[in-house]
Design an enzyme around this catalytic site. Sequence first.
Site, mmCIF file in Angstrom:
data_model
loop_
_atom_site.group_PDB
_atom_site.id
_atom_site.type_symbol
_atom_site.label_atom_id
_atom_site.label_comp_id
_atom_site.label_asym_id
_atom_site.label_seq_id
_atom_site.Cartn_x
_atom_site.Cartn_y
_atom_site.Cartn_z
ATOM 1 N N LYS A 247 1.104 -1.153 0.059
ATOM 2 C CA LYS A 247 0.087 0.121 -0.019
ATOM 3 C C LYS A 247 0.969 1.340 -0.092
ATOM 4 O O LYS A 247 1.559 1.416 1.013
ATOM 5 C CB LYS A 247 -0.813 -0.013 1.405
ATOM 6 C CG LYS A 247 -1.653 1.407 1.434
ATOM 7 C CD LYS A 247 -2.680 1.122 2.472
ATOM 8 C CE LYS A 247 -3.202 2.521 3.008
ATOM 9 N NZ LYS A 247 -3.966 2.426 4.249
ATOM 10 N N ASP A 252 -2.734 10.068 3.286
ATOM 11 C CA ASP A 252 -3.936 9.700 3.212
ATOM 12 C C ASP A 252 -4.865 10.847 4.450
ATOM 13 O O ASP A 252 -4.733 10.885 5.406
ATOM 14 C CB ASP A 252 -4.409 8.233 4.099
ATOM 15 C CG ASP A 252 -5.575 8.160 4.461
ATOM 16 O OD1 ASP A 252 -6.569 8.502 3.810
ATOM 17 O OD2 ASP A 252 -5.790 6.998 5.197
ATOM 18 N N LYS A 259 -10.229 12.786 7.928
ATOM 19 C CA LYS A 259 -9.695 12.781 9.234
ATOM 20 C C LYS A 259 -9.706 13.826 10.141
ATOM 21 O O LYS A 259 -9.302 14.863 9.621
ATOM 22 C CB LYS A 259 -8.146 11.966 9.091
ATOM 23 C CG LYS A 259 -8.198 10.630 8.592
ATOM 24 C CD LYS A 259 -6.513 10.279 8.233
ATOM 25 C CE LYS A 259 -6.562 8.901 7.805
ATOM 26 N NZ LYS A 259 -6.837 7.690 8.617
ATOM 27 N N ASP A 270 1.420 6.412 5.331
ATOM 28 C CA ASP A 270 0.524 5.488 4.804
ATOM 29 C C ASP A 270 1.045 4.736 3.501
ATOM 30 O O ASP A 270 0.520 3.945 2.934
ATOM 31 C CB ASP A 270 -0.941 6.308 4.314
ATOM 32 C CG ASP A 270 -2.061 5.194 4.524
ATOM 33 O OD1 ASP A 270 -1.750 4.354 5.382
ATOM 34 O OD2 ASP A 270 -3.258 5.551 4.340
ATOM 35 N N GLU A 331 -9.553 3.468 2.183
ATOM 36 C CA GLU A 331 -9.155 3.649 0.904
ATOM 37 C C GLU A 331 -8.048 2.625 0.723
ATOM 38 O O GLU A 331 -8.059 2.093 -0.575
ATOM 39 C CB GLU A 331 -8.533 4.920 0.526
ATOM 40 C CG GLU A 331 -7.119 5.441 0.887
ATOM 41 C CD GLU A 331 -6.902 5.031 2.552
ATOM 42 O OE1 GLU A 331 -7.661 5.186 3.278
ATOM 43 O OE2 GLU A 331 -5.714 4.825 2.852
ATOM 44 N N ARG A 333 -7.656 -0.627 1.313
ATOM 45 C CA ARG A 333 -8.382 -1.840 0.786
ATOM 46 C C ARG A 333 -8.708 -1.730 -0.542
ATOM 47 O O ARG A 333 -8.984 -2.675 -1.305
ATOM 48 C CB ARG A 333 -9.417 -2.414 1.814
ATOM 49 C CG ARG A 333 -10.887 -1.393 2.008
ATOM 50 C CD ARG A 333 -11.278 -1.652 3.240
ATOM 51 N NE ARG A 333 -10.739 -1.208 4.448
ATOM 52 C CZ ARG A 333 -11.382 -1.492 5.755
ATOM 53 N NH1 ARG A 333 -12.615 -2.155 5.713
ATOM 54 N NH2 ARG A 333 -10.694 -1.021 6.796
#
Length: 487
Positions: A247, A252, A259, A270, A331, A333
């Site tokens: 990933k 993010d 967030k 991330d 996001e 996944r």
Amino acid sequence: MKFSLVNLELKEIIADLEMILVIDKVFSHRFIEDEALLKRASFQGNQDEVCHLVSTNRVYVGVETFDAEHIRSAIAVATRSFIAKSAYKSVKIATYMHTPHTFNTLQAMVEGFVLGGYQFQRYQTKKSSVAFKKVMISSESFNQEAFSLERAIEVIHHAEVVAMATNFTRDIVNTTPEDCYPKRLAQLAQTLEKKDVVCNILKPKELKKEGMNMLLAVSRASRHKPRVIHLSYKPKNPQHCISLVGKGLTYDSGGLSLKPADYMATMKSDKSGGATVLGIMKAVSELKLPIEVHGFIGAVENMIGGDAYKPDDVLMAKNGKTVEVKNTDAEGRLVLGDLLVYAQQEVSSDYLFDFATLTGACVVGVGQYTSGVMGYNHRLKERVVSLAYQSGEFATRLDFNRYLAKTLTSNIADLSNISNTRYGGAITAGQFLAEFITEENREKWVHIDIAGPAFVEHIWGENPSGASGAGVRMMMEFLTSLTQKSL
Ligand code: BES
Ligand code: ZN
Ligand code: ZN
């Protein structure tokens, strides 16, 4: 850093500094002359406790046992104590090899120096110059019978390459989103190209053609267009073939399910899964392991804006499944779902591992220092967990179950991107990814959630504050265990 094995007694070696491990608080009579000084400094010899005696040019550090994890950590802490603020160029140390774990100790020592010597100074205007560059390991205390010089040199080289690759991963993760966005990550991957290493980059047009609609949706609001990176290392006559998926969210923000400020800070980390895959590719190719290794990285930025993907959208994944987006912050996944399908279509491998800072729930569940190991193959998960420990990382199994799988249902699509229960978030995320693994690959796949250890805002043992390079040592231990080169 240069390591050399010197066939002399410690006292005959000339170096700026001597490092002494105090095992289980027992002071060697050899250094009895320093005992009064150590006493005056209240040095007890506890694990990772350092005492630097400037007058005798000796640095003492406490070690609980001869185990690699204790040796690695102590040497790292001791190295960190003098690296930035001294002019010491060389350090000498004994081998501490009068144990059955001869080479584990040697490997841990080298890793301790390299990992503990790590500094990230890119954004500091006043950089401390590092003089330290030479480690001389004395043959003193060698177990003559068990010892092979050739093997020791090989172990030192292996440890150095793995630790340097870990530092390489740390550098990538610590880099800001302004300096490391998808295109930059792809350029960095290209720098790893050499004789046996090929890098293929997919841009938005190709991603569209590939049907990676979930990945594209996540990336849409960002001014930085996404990339899928495929690095392949193909040695002659490989004994195995492995695929690694990472990933690579270069930032993010959470997207429209934004967030809160406190949670958004540190989300440059991330991209850790992707950076870990890059570190592993670097180490594997430098060590010339006889394994074909493919690294796939989804490099994407998750942002807000008029063009952002939304909660309520339904996306069609690369494998044809439809997914209702209920939270744009889940996001990773979505990116990994498409990427896993792509990886399985491109290469048929013996094992498929993915690395991701996937869920805050994993951190809540197992703590900051431990990775969550998931998948269908219990024996494979167990192997990963035990090799992780051997490598100096913490990992634990998180088992799937069919009841949690049911919580990913949607009323209007095949799947929802979040679970309808607030419990077991690391596992439900893993079980979401499982929807993108083919029946044939079920037993070959392991998902590793590194959300906790990838980025920790304080020093822990051989790990600095910030990026740790989690996953690199763990996977290198697994890969070397597959070959005769196993340490
Ligand atoms: N990147 C985060 C997970 C994360 C959290 C990594 C903390 C490292 C530290 C991921 O994309 C995310 O936001 N996950 C959500 C999922 C939720 C919306 C189901 C989470 O964990 O809160
Ligand atoms: Zn998120
Ligand atoms: Zn994320």
